[in-house]
Design a protein around this motif. Sequence first.
Motif, PDB file in Angstrom:
ATOM      1  N   LEU A   1       0.857  -1.150  -0.025  1.00 40.80           N
ATOM      2  CA  LEU A   1      -0.109  -0.052   0.301  1.00 40.80           C
ATOM      3  C   LEU A   1       0.934   1.239  -0.037  1.00 40.80           C
ATOM      4  CD1 LEU A   1      -2.884  -0.883   2.574  1.00 40.80           C
ATOM      5  CD2 LEU A   1      -3.134  -0.449  -0.012  1.00 40.80           C
ATOM      6  N   VAL A   2       1.809   1.211   0.885  1.00 33.34           N
ATOM      7  CA  VAL A   2       2.547   2.464   0.923  1.00 33.34           C
ATOM      8  C   VAL A   2       3.542   2.606  -0.693  1.00 33.34           C
ATOM      9  CG1 VAL A   2       4.815   3.363   1.776  1.00 33.34           C
ATOM     10  CG2 VAL A   2       3.236   2.264   3.335  1.00 33.34           C
ATOM     11  N   SER A   3       3.837   1.788  -1.087  1.00 29.79           N
ATOM     12  CA  SER A   3       4.577   1.904  -2.353  1.00 29.79           C
ATOM     13  C   SER A   3       3.510   2.218  -3.482  1.00 29.79           C
ATOM     14  CB  SER A   3       4.831   0.417  -2.866  1.00 29.79           C
ATOM     15  OG  SER A   3       5.340   0.308  -4.071  1.00 29.79           O
ATOM     16  N   LEU A   4       2.175   1.696  -3.486  1.00 28.49           N
ATOM     17  CA  LEU A   4       1.010   2.209  -4.419  1.00 28.49           C
ATOM     18  C   LEU A   4       0.956   3.828  -4.131  1.00 28.49           C
ATOM     19  CD1 LEU A   4      -0.835  -0.941  -4.714  1.00 28.49           C
ATOM     20  CD2 LEU A   4       0.467   0.132  -6.421  1.00 28.49           C
ATOM     21  N   LEU A   5       0.737   4.098  -2.956  1.00 26.18           N
ATOM     22  CA  LEU A   5       0.357   5.307  -2.559  1.00 26.18           C
ATOM     23  C   LEU A   5       1.413   6.169  -2.861  1.00 26.18           C
ATOM     24  CD1 LEU A   5      -1.202   4.961   0.944  1.00 26.18           C
ATOM     25  CD2 LEU A   5      -2.357   5.598  -0.978  1.00 26.18           C
ATOM     26  N   GLU A   6       2.730   5.869  -2.628  1.00 23.90           N
ATOM     27  CA  GLU A   6       3.780   6.816  -3.298  1.00 23.90           C
ATOM     28  C   GLU A   6       3.798   7.010  -4.823  1.00 23.90           C
ATOM     29  OE1 GLU A   6       7.912   6.740  -0.751  1.00 23.90           O
ATOM     30  OE2 GLU A   6       7.237   4.743  -1.461  1.00 23.90           O
ATOM     31  N   GLU A   7       3.361   5.956  -5.411  1.00 22.37           N
ATOM     32  CA  GLU A   7       3.327   5.954  -6.962  1.00 22.37           C
ATOM     33  C   GLU A   7       2.062   6.967  -7.369  1.00 22.37           C
ATOM     34  OE1 GLU A   7       2.071   3.007 -10.731  1.00 22.37           O
ATOM     35  OE2 GLU A   7       2.986   2.086  -8.618  1.00 22.37           O
ATOM     36  N   ARG A   8       1.041   6.746  -6.616  1.00 25.03           N
ATOM     37  CA  ARG A   8      -0.229   7.821  -6.744  1.00 25.03           C
ATOM     38  C   ARG A   8       0.098   9.236  -6.457  1.00 25.03           C
ATOM     39  NH1 ARG A   8      -4.812  10.228  -5.319  1.00 25.03           N
ATOM     40  NH2 ARG A   8      -6.717   9.306  -6.148  1.00 25.03           N
ATOM     41  N   MET A   9       1.056   9.275  -5.289  1.00 20.71           N
ATOM     42  CA  MET A   9       1.304  10.998  -5.096  1.00 20.71           C
ATOM     43  C   MET A   9       2.262  11.330  -6.179  1.00 20.71           C
ATOM     44  SD  MET A   9      -0.354  11.828  -2.675  1.00 20.71           S
ATOM     45  CE  MET A   9       0.347  13.490  -2.511  1.00 20.71           C
TER      46      MET A   9
END
Length: 88
Positions: A17-25
């Motif tokens: 999730l953290v990795s995906l949220l960083e990608e989203r940001m």
Amino acid sequence: MNLELIRKQIDQVDQELVSLLEERMALVEQVVAFKKSSGKPVFDSKREEVIFEKVRSRVSNKKYEDTIVATFSDILKRSRDYQDKNII
């Protein structure tokens, strides 16, 4: 049921999730640049409704739907807050 094992699995999901949220940001950064250059407002209620509908339709286990939609609501709010701070 082993609580430690379950927590390890949750930790793995959290890492993803953290990795995906960083990608989203990182993508939100591109949105900020576009909105800054085009003068578009940060908040787009129609876009958010589309997102919520997509999220609802993607939830397989409907007993989680309200919680997942609320989580996305918070993600979108945090994204707007970030855009507000960086669109100047």
